[in-house]
Design an enzyme around this catalytic site. Structure first.
Site, PDB file in Angstrom:
ATOM      1  N   HIS A  68       8.110  -2.654  -0.205  1.00  0.00           N
ATOM      2  CA  HIS A  68       7.746  -1.795  -1.317  1.00  0.00           C
ATOM      3  C   HIS A  68       6.428  -2.242  -1.942  1.00  0.00           C
ATOM      4  O   HIS A  68       6.323  -3.363  -2.470  1.00  0.00           O
ATOM      5  CB  HIS A  68       8.863  -1.861  -2.363  1.00  0.00           C
TER       6      HIS A  68
ATOM      7  N   HIS B 178      -0.177   1.982  -8.122  1.00  0.00           N
ATOM      8  CA  HIS B 178       1.071   2.660  -8.514  1.00  0.00           C
ATOM      9  C   HIS B 178       0.952   3.445  -9.816  1.00  0.00           C
ATOM     10  O   HIS B 178       1.271   4.624  -9.875  1.00  0.00           O
ATOM     11  CB  HIS B 178       2.207   1.643  -8.634  1.00  0.00           C
TER      12      HIS B 178
END
Length: 291
Positions: free
Chosen positions: A41, A83
């Site tokens: 991730h 992100h």
């Protein structure tokens, strides 16, 4: 982790052949589920600053084939891997540009973002790490012969970003037949964004991030290949319901769940029959679920 295509047993699936991700572990003769694919991730972000090249390198060092990232667009149209829609949390943007609050990605040029330190917030050891461009990121993935689960982040902020991403992927060779078949998935929380990718590049495998009602799954299956929920919202019954449908490429819908960082949770969702586990700690999950 290696995934290979296999045919399910005729007794377990009434003679239907089910094609899983390329190179997945073989389904046992009695119909037992294969070990889930492990996906790093934002790279191995439990061990290196998220979405940096260092996190890709760490994932490779841990033997993790699949890497997830987040893609957004700068003021001058460059695609960068980060992100949050703000640069504040994971860079030193407040120090470098103190008068530019709230420090949104879309308000900075690529050259400005390239000046930022994206590593020190995580650990001084990573001081000087940069926010990579999408080109830089896929180059590093290629160097390690890894596979890419690319998330289109906040597509509502960047009209047309799907076409921009596909152009970069095409220019870098990531839309060739081998990569499309074995090494690339594009996902988003935005259903319209996933649908757009499917329309623009029908060969590309896609995933929808979320937990749509079971009654809505046929509509999603028309344009996506995966339904990828948070592990906190997941049940064995939901995974079974997803697997009952065929996705956009005529193969059964898959489920990659996120973000699972401990062994107990990994074993729990593996027991549900998920196809993939997205984790900050890929070594922990790999050791817990095998593969």
């Amino acid at each position: 982790m290696h995934v290979r295509a296999v045919a399910a047993s005729t007794t377990a699936l009434a003679g239907a052949a089910v094609l899983l991700l390329p190179l997945a572990p073989a389904r046992a003769a009695e119909g037992a589920a294969p070990a889930p694919v492990v996906v790093a991730h934002r790279g191995a972000s439990g061990y290196a600053p998220e979405n940096t090249l260092a996190a890709v390198d760490k994932a490779a060092a841990l033997g993790t084939e699949w890497v997830e990232n987040d893609v957004q667009r700068t003021k001058d149209g460059e695609l960068v891997v980060v992100h949050d829609d703000s640069l504040q949390r994971t860079t030193d943007v407040e120090e470098v540009f103190p008068d530019r609050a709230p420090w949104k990605v879309k308000d900075f040029t690529a050259a400005e973002i390239a000046r930022l330190d994206a590593g020190s917030w995580f650990d001084p050891e990573y001081a000087g790490a940069r926010v990579p461009t999408l080109e830089q990121f896929v180059h590093r993935i290629d160097q390690h012969r890894q596979k890419l689960l690319l998330e289109i982040k906040n597509p509502q902020l960047y009209p047309g970003i799907e076409r921009d991403i596909l152009k970069v992927l095409a220019d870098e060779g990531w839309l060739d037949a081998a990569r499309v078949r074995q090494r690339l998935i594009v996902q988003s929380f935005g259903a319209d964004s996933v649908r757009t990718v499917h329309q623009l590049a029908p060969a590309v495998k896609t995933g929808f991030l979320g937990t749509p009602p079971v009654a809505d799954l046929p509509a999603y299956a028309a344009f996506t290949d995966q339904i990828n929920p948070s592990h906190a919202s997941l049940t064995a019954d939901y995974v079974t319901a997803v697997h009952a449908f065929k996705g956009a490429h005529g193969k059964r819908l898959e489920t990659f769940t996120w973000t699972v960082n401990d062994a107990a949770a990994a074993r729990r969702v593996a027991g549900y029959g998920v196809d993939g586990i997205i984790t900050n700690n890929p070594d922990v999950v790999r050791d817990a679920v095998g593969g």
